[in-house]
Scaffold this active site. Structure first.
Site: not given
Ligand code: 13P
Length: 253
Positions: A99, A215, A97, A11, A9, A175, A169
């Site tokens: 985010e 991660s 996702h 992003k 991904n 991250g 996730e």
């Protein structure tokens, strides 16, 4: 045997030129080093989908989008529909996702519609679920993830659910460099699979690929991918570096 998938991904990263360079490096390495039993997917920003797809040509690497609209077409400035993805023959799309949930207010009901739109257009949804840190600390993470899966997927019929890829996730691992332990990943993946099995039966649940994200790096991928219910990874930061990403793809072999 379940399909193994490693998806990068990207992003909102890279210029078009950088994206082409990364893709060229990956094409060489994947062709030379990766065995044929894993699908590698590059989830690129919308404007890069077609150039990267064209660059990949008949490489075994696939391209994916990072989102799609809940609408088919119309006056929705800035949006991209699953119909458009289909028209470009994009085979995968990430949906839900964390985010998108966190910064764009996407909720389970909306994501159910996006899943429907993707499936209606033959684009495979990579449906993301996962708990924030405070929920993990409260100990209600399993209940939340089950609810996320239920809200956005359990309206699907037996045939449709088998076309979905799930990605677990945990938000606290995204991250942050703080990966879930392989035990934490395996436990949650088993919970997700059992939850799907309770509604659709274990033969169906056993066919669904469940990816781990958060991660994932070259040095932890092997241990994560060795877990019985972990069928691959959804990789953020480490997918931006060709050598690191290929090591992750190889780790599933
Ligand atoms: P990182 O691998 O950078 O933690 O990101 C994970 C992720 O969000 C993939 O979708």
């Amino acid at each position: 045997m379940r399909q193994k998938i490693v998806a990068g991904n990207w992003k909102m990263n890279k210029t078009l030129e950088e994206a082409h360079i990364l893709t060229a490096e990956l094409m060489g390495m994947v062709a030379d080093e990766v065995k044929g039993n894993v699908i590698t997917v590059l989830c690129a920003p919308f404007p890069y989908l077609l150039p990267i797809k064209n660059q990949l040509g008949n490489s075994s690497i696939k391209v994916g989008a990072q989102n799609c609209s809940e609408h088919d077409s119309g006056a929705y400035t800035g949006e991209v529909s699953a119909t458009m993805l289909k028209s470009m023959a994009i085979p995968y799309v990430i949906i839900g996702h964390s985010e998108r949930r966190q910064y764009f207010g996407e909720n389970g009901k909306l994501l159910a519609t996006k899943v429907d739109k993707a499936l209606a257009n033959n684009v495979t949804p990579i449906f993301c679920c996962g708990e924030p840190l405070e929920i993990r600390e409260k100990g209600t993470h399993e209940a939340l993830v089950k609810q996320q899966v239920e809200e956005s997927l359990f309206h699907l019929n037996q045939e449709a659910i088998q076309k979905v890829v799930v990605a677990y996730e945990p938000v606290w691992a995204i991250g942050t460099g703080k990966t879930a332990t392989s035990q934490q990943a395996q436990d949650m993946h088993a919970v997700i699979r059992q939850h799907i099995a309770a509604k659709y039966g274990s033969a169906t649940a056993d066919k669904i690929s469940i990816l781990y994200g958060g991660s994932v790096k070259a040095d932890n991928a092997k241990e994560l991918f060795a877990c019985a219910d972990v069928d691959g990874g959804l990789v953020g930061g480490a997918s931006l570096k060709s050598r690191e990403f290929v090591e992750i793809v190889k780790a599933i072999g």
